[in-house]
Design an enzyme around this catalytic site. Sequence first.
Site, PDB file in Angstrom:
ATOM      1  N   ASP A  44      78.826 -20.725 -54.163  1.00 45.73           N
ATOM      2  CA  ASP A  44      77.668 -20.948 -55.030  1.00 45.73           C
ATOM      3  C   ASP A  44      77.605 -19.724 -55.940  1.00 45.73           C
ATOM      4  O   ASP A  44      77.194 -18.647 -55.510  1.00 45.73           O
ATOM      5  CB  ASP A  44      76.405 -21.079 -54.174  1.00 45.73           C
TER       6      ASP A  44
ATOM      7  N   LYS B  91      75.546 -15.706 -65.849  1.00 44.16           N
ATOM      8  CA  LYS B  91      75.761 -17.157 -65.882  1.00 44.16           C
ATOM      9  C   LYS B  91      75.092 -17.803 -67.101  1.00 44.16           C
ATOM     10  O   LYS B  91      75.557 -18.808 -67.623  1.00 44.16           O
ATOM     11  CB  LYS B  91      75.198 -17.755 -64.596  1.00 44.16           C
TER      12      LYS B  91
ATOM     13  N   GLU C 298      75.688 -28.418 -58.572  1.00 41.37           N
ATOM     14  CA  GLU C 298      74.898 -27.827 -57.492  1.00 41.37           C
ATOM     15  C   GLU C 298      74.041 -28.836 -56.716  1.00 41.37           C
ATOM     16  O   GLU C 298      74.070 -28.843 -55.486  1.00 41.37           O
ATOM     17  CB  GLU C 298      74.035 -26.688 -58.054  1.00 41.37           C
TER      18      GLU C 298
ATOM     19  N   ASP D 260      66.172 -28.451 -57.709  1.00 45.42           N
ATOM     20  CA  ASP D 260      66.733 -27.104 -57.522  1.00 45.42           C
ATOM     21  C   ASP D 260      66.165 -26.148 -58.563  1.00 45.42           C
ATOM     22  O   ASP D 260      66.529 -26.205 -59.736  1.00 45.42           O
ATOM     23  CB  ASP D 260      68.268 -27.181 -57.623  1.00 45.42           C
TER      24      ASP D 260
HETATM   25 MG    MG Z   1      71.301 -21.804 -57.299  1.00 51.52          MG
END
Ligand code: MG
Length: 620
Positions: free
Chosen positions: A21, A83, A182, A204
């Site tokens: 992850d 990111k 994800e 999420d």
């Molecule tokens: Mg995450």
Amino acid sequence: MASLLQIDLGPGRKRRVVGIDLGTTNSLVAYIDEHDQPGVIGADGDGIVPSVIAVLGQGDVVVGRRAKEHLFTDTEKTVYSVKRLMGKSYNDVERDTHLLSYRLAPRREGLVRVEIAGTEYTPIELSAMILRDLKARAEEHFGETVTAAVITVPAYFNDAQRQATKDAGKLAGLDVLRILNEPTAAALAYGLDQERKGTVAVYDLGGGTFDISILRLEGGVYQVLATGGDTYLGGDDIDQAIMTRLRSELAEQHGVAEVTPQELQQIRDAAERAKQALSTAEEIAMEFTLADHAVTFHRAFRRDELEEIAGPIIERTMEPCRRALRDAGLAAAGIDAVVLVGGSTRMPLVKQRVGEIFEREPFDSLNPDEVVALGAAIQADVLSGNRRDTLLLDVVPLSLGIETVGGMMSVLIPRNTTIPTQVRDHYTTFVDNQTGININVYQGEREFVRDNRQLAAFTLGPLPPLPAGMPKIEVAFTIDADGILRVKAKDMRTGTEQEIDVRPSYGLTEDEVERMLRESIERAQDDINERMVVEARTEAETLIQAATKTVEKHADLVEAGERERIEEIIGRMREAMHGGDHRLIREITEELDHVTEPLAQRVMNDSVQKGIGQKKIEEV
Ligand code: MG
Ligand code: ADP
């Protein structure tokens, strides 16, 4: 003669593939062990690695918790939220520069770069530094080398962002077997633990990204029905909002208007700690000292005050949830379970709002920090051939297609199609003697390409000159399991072909995705009207060309007054084509078609007679 002997490694001996992850805020490695049991590297939350990199000198790179300490002392050499920069240009992220305490090189073209002590680094290189660290941790854990991984990305990551993530893996010495969404990974983790059947919403909310996905789990198959979200929404935004409040109080109470980068980090840290503590406590005492100003700040902070600050940010996750339900063709009642993922879902207000929108208590039995990595590990296990009971299907977030006559979008792969997928369609030319055909690839929901986003362009050629409508061009769109698009165009007559991997130079911002989807709904009626006008015009133009050509070529067959009559209609048609009334254009097109029919009949008879002798067509 050589003969081969197969070496039996015995049961339980597996190729080591880990799940990673790679988060905006935190990263984590997970695996499935010899006994099919999932695990994460590092016990007691110790394996969670802050996605922070301190580049202190050439070859002196620190990652994770230790790098986070450098946020205070080497602020401009310490990079976080990398990111957010993946697959983006400077222009894409320029509006955020004031939120970053490190420097972006202000170059306008190509991918954005981070400037550290005079050296420029791409987000790919910086992400690779995190991945190298994770790889080393895993190798230490297993006592053997780790060379392959499954890495997760937000569902909304576009092609450039996925490609950048894959490249970062490669750079870190990892064979990236799959880029996995994800929320899909999270559903996998729950599927394994719960053996559930039904429709699941995965919510999420992490530090930098928000994803909502609706998935159907059945018989070991995970199918994504809809995805949505915002790549610019997360706990970081809540921290920023708290910081804004704190800074105005510092200005009012202590006259501190400007702060140094180090102090900014201190305020950020205090804001985040307060937010996290208030997930369990109703009230906390906040205290920090700004060294450069010699100011100590005190304040009590209550949860209801935090909720008033964070409320509007959390509210922004609601509309993507509603849209995902609409896209999946479901009402809240059609959802069997809601899964919470990401550190920010620990906030009571988040749980409450998610419960309200999906009309049920969210499901949070798995550690929200580990769910995604665990799902990636399961997928890694599948890909390393250790598990055959799970098949994973994902979807494309925005429609993909090419430009056709009149600037229209011809969709090959509609939004929410499951991947991997391949679609072929056939096209022809509109103009005589075209020796090259431009293939313009677009992404978006609007009828006209000018409202969508261009991903790539290339020219198919050289082609033999042929009359319009004669060539047959096959266009194939292939999306692999990582969501990366390959476009191939082929002239069926000559076999000439051309293909490209679509790798746009920078990504779509979330605002652009939002805007495209919103406009496609609001403007649908306009688009349809405009589309009808363009289609009517195209058809009219084709007929005018054909009629004009016939009149010229077969002047001997044109009867008295016929040419004038046709020209008069063409004149009226041209006028109508300037206007926007597609019905009028169609009417005149029919009239022209009707008037030119006897001539067409004569031309046909004529050519038939020349071909088969003196018989008339009626007698054949
Ligand atoms: Mg995450
Ligand atoms: P990402 O997926 O973006 O890497 P994570 O899922 O690790 O992010 O979530 C990180 C975010 O979760 C940060 O904004 C962090 O402040 C927040 N967070 C972590 N723990 C808590 C908590 N107990 N209460 C509220 N927010 C939290």
